[in-house]
Design an enzyme around this catalytic site. Structure first.
Site, mmCIF file in Angstrom:
data_model
loop_
_atom_site.group_PDB
_atom_site.id
_atom_site.type_symbol
_atom_site.label_atom_id
_atom_site.label_comp_id
_atom_site.label_asym_id
_atom_site.label_seq_id
_atom_site.Cartn_x
_atom_site.Cartn_y
_atom_site.Cartn_z
ATOM 1 N N SER A 179 -19.043 -21.575 -45.208
ATOM 2 C CA SER A 179 -20.105 -20.603 -45.741
ATOM 3 C C SER A 179 -21.376 -21.073 -45.438
ATOM 4 C CB SER A 179 -20.009 -20.537 -47.389
ATOM 5 O OG SER A 179 -20.990 -19.833 -47.878
ATOM 6 N N TYR A 192 -19.700 -24.342 -56.180
ATOM 7 C CA TYR A 192 -19.495 -23.880 -54.961
ATOM 8 C C TYR A 192 -20.113 -24.320 -53.658
ATOM 9 C CZ TYR A 192 -18.550 -19.963 -51.436
ATOM 10 O OH TYR A 192 -18.064 -19.161 -50.647
#
Length: 691
Positions: free
Chosen positions: A568, A581
């Site tokens: 990501s 996260y």
């Protein structure tokens, strides 16, 4: 009217056939599809059918007889009009006037083109004259196991005469072609009134004046052959000489086969990357565990269709711990076979590795260029087992002489057909496992890889979503391109089960895409320890466990592989409400670098694709994550796509297909010397530039 058969399926529907009355070609297609639907009648891609009917000459309008016959390639079960060749019957028969004998055999195929009636039809096959030189309106040429068992028996001719009372003719083995058509013509002239012809070691010709008569005639002849075999099997002697050993318990043999598959694939891929198929069918086990295995297996098959797909003979593995000498011996045997039988103009020797591998107690592996070819090879060898079983029950089995087998395998016409095959796609021969691939990014990656020639294992922890994805893949790509398994990347047992599926379905793994994920967006004061553990278990530990399992398989195969980690932008960019996260994604990114540094010696490449804001069809964006991110930015959930696009340098919305294309860039062949790299697919986020 319903007709009862015990050994074949009667599928004719009078009402459906009535809708085609007067259209002989439509009835030919209908009959062909029914015959091809029953593998006891003919195998995949095997056999051919024809009809003769009057049609207007396109130049003169004068009615002329035309023969429609299954063209080169194709399968009876799925045959359509586009798969037929249409020829002027009289022109085809007139070729007999210029035929000068066997030495001219291959030249005659070129002359079939002068007989074409429909210029848009399929290319005529080598079997065209076999249909054209017989006078019947409808003809079936099939390869039923029951008939070939008699045709391949030492006393096949005598048995045929006695079984059918002279109503079925006999033609000794001869390679298919123009001359064999003349042999059939002569057999009919010598035996007027017969209902069919048995071809030694090869198959069966049957016919009728209508499509239905031909269909019923075919079924009745095959039924009689099958009944005769059943009456004799096991009566005077045990099947295959009786059982020499027992099969392993099923759970044990599947587990051992899964462990062995990647090793076998490595050996079989020394020339070309292969895809595997495994079966422990009861017929296979009966044969490989028998006393007669050592005598019968080296003989090879008899029917040319069987032989072309299974090679001169299988490799029988007596020892699964010391494989190298057994593969070397097989390659040496195949090389000797080639050198002994080759002609001055023979094509170069092809891959000397086995197609069929028999392992007593366990089962049968087949390896080929793609899954369908490997599966069909398995089906054909089971056909060959059925033939040997039947022939041994009524007499003794005889295979094709090696020279005849070579003349089929290295036939110049067969070589020309191989040369006309389309070039393999970039990922042909590759096996990919994509975690989290029942939707969103993972599904797009799996679809892209399948479209580029790979076989794919789709997986997800949502069983319902996975079933939907499996059905969609089967519909889009067919039965041989994908397999699926429920996979929880935090559970080693489901990881093992999924990798076993990949091994048994395809032979191993070449590409792993770690795409399974979840996201939690909360301010630090609201973030719980459970949230933290879940993120790290799925994203970091899951990536580690799946990669670890993949590396074990890739090392067994011995030719490297690819690990792709979908990470990501958040691995590089700091933002609010993202402690768990974002830090887990950073751990994924660095774990990728560590793996790349360690696995280079194994030729295993590890690379990263960093998406951002891929909202379409995503589990992550369908719940609390989207709400959390919207809250962090002070906007509504509905405004997120436009918000993310506007903050990028390219002002673009990122789609799952964009991530799939990036993954393909890494594994498609142009970046084979690239590892440890990061490819951002985020529309351009300056803070995420890798520095």
């Amino acid at each position: 009217m319903t007709i009862e058969f015990k050994h074949v399926s009667y599928l004719w529907d009078e009402a459906q056939a009535a809708t085609m009355a007067g259209d002989e070609v439509a009835l030919l297609i209908y009959r062909s599809n029914l015959l091809g639907a029953d593998l006891r009648l003919t195998n995949y891609g095997g056999g051919n059918t024809s009809c003769k009917a009057m049609a207007p000459d396109p130049l003169t309008g004068v009615p002329t007889e035309v023969m429609w016959v299954k063209g080169s390639g194709g399968d009876l079960g799925t045959l359509k009009r586009s798969g037929l060749a249409a020829l002027y019957t009289d022109r085809l028969r007139s070729l007999q006037q210029i035929y000068k004998g066997i030495s001219m055999e291959d030249e005659m195929v070129e002359l079939f083109n002068h007989c074409i009636y429909d210029l848009h039809s399929k290319a005529p096959s080598i079997d065209t004259p076999l249909h054209g030189f017989l006078p019947f309106k409808h003809i079936d040429h099939l390869h039923p196991d029951a008939a070939i068992a008699i045709a391949a028996a030492k006393d096949g001719r005598k048995i045929t005469e006695e079984l059918f009372g002279g109503s079925i003719g006999w033609v000794d083995w001869q390679r298919p072609g123009f001359d064999l058509g003349l042999q059939l013509q002569q057999c009919l002239a010598d035996n007027p009134g017969i209902r069919g012809i048995m071809l030694g070691s090869h198959g069966l010709f049957t016919w009728g004046d209508t499509a239905y008569e031909s269909y019923i005639n075919t079924l009745e002849v095959v039924e009689r052959c099958a009944e005769y075999l059943q009456q004799h099997t096991g009566r005077s002697k045990p099947v295959f000489g009786g059982q020499k050993m027992k099969a392993m318990p099923r759970e044990e043999r599947l587990a051992k086969a899964a462990l062995l598959a990647p090793v076998l694939r490595g050996y079989c891929s020394s020339h070309t990357r292969m895809i595997g198929h495994f079966t422990d069918d009861e017929k296979v086990l009966e044969f490989i565990n028998s006393n007669d295995l050592d005598r019968l297996a080296p003989l090879g098959t008899s029917c040319p269709d069987h032989f072309l797909r299974t090679k001169i003979s299988p490799l029988v593995l007596k020892d699964t711990t010391d494989l190298a000498p057994q593969f070397e011996a097989y390659r040496a045997m195949y090389t000797e076979y080639y050198n002994t039988c080759k002609h001055a103009n023979s094509p170069a020797m092809r891959d000397p590795n086995p197609v069929v591998i028999l392992i007593p107690g366990m089962g049968m592996f087949t390896f080929a260029k793609d899954k369908q070819t490997a599966r069909v090879a398995s089906e054909f060898y089971i056909n060959a087992i059925n033939v040997m079983r039947g022939a041994e029950a009524i007499s003794s089995y005889t295979a094709l002489p090696r020279q005849e087998a070579f003349n089929i395998e290295y036939w110049l016409l067969e070589e020309a057909k191989l040369q006309r095959m389309p070039r393999p796609r970039a990922l042909s021969g590759r096996i990919a496992l994509v975690t989290g691939s029942a939707g969103g990014i993972g599904k797009a990656i799996a679809r892209k890889f399948a479209a580029e020639g790979a076989v794919v294992v789709i997986s997800d922890n949502d069983a319902g979503r996975l079933d939907t994805a499996k059905a969609a893949f089967a519909k889009e790509f067919g039965r041989d391109v994908s397999a699926g398994e429920v996979l929880d990347v935090t559970d080693p047992a489901t990881i093992e089960k999924t990798f076993n599926l990949a091994a048994l379905a395809f032979g191993g793994i070449d590409i792993i895409v770690n795409c399974a994920g979840l996201s939690i967006s909360k301010p630090i004061e609201e973030h719980t320890a459970q949230d933290w553990d879940l993120l790290y278990d799925v994203l970091v530990k899951g990536q580690f466990l799946v990669t670890q399992a993949a590396v074990d398989v890739m090392r067994k195969q011995g030719f490297g592989g690819d690990v792709l980690n979908i990470v990501s932008k958040n691995a590089l960019v700091s933002g609010p409400n993202n402690a768990g996260y974002g830090s887990a994604k950073a751990a994924q990114l660095h774990l990728s670098r560590l793996n790349a540094a360690e696995l280079g010696k194994d030729n295993i490449r590890v690379n990263v694709v960093n998406p951002d804001a891929v909202i379409s069809d995503s589990h992550i964006w369908s719940g609390a994550w989207a709400e959390g991110r919207a809250k962090a930015y002070g906007i509504t959930v509905e405004e997120l796509p436009a918000y993310y696009a506007k903050r990028t340098l390219l002002n673009q919305v990122i789609l799952p297909e964009d991530i799939a294309n990036a993954c393909y860039a890494f594994v498609g062949g142009l970046l084979d010397k690239s590892t440890g790299n990061v490819l951002n697919v985020d529309g351009g986020v300056a803070m995420a530039f890798v520095r």
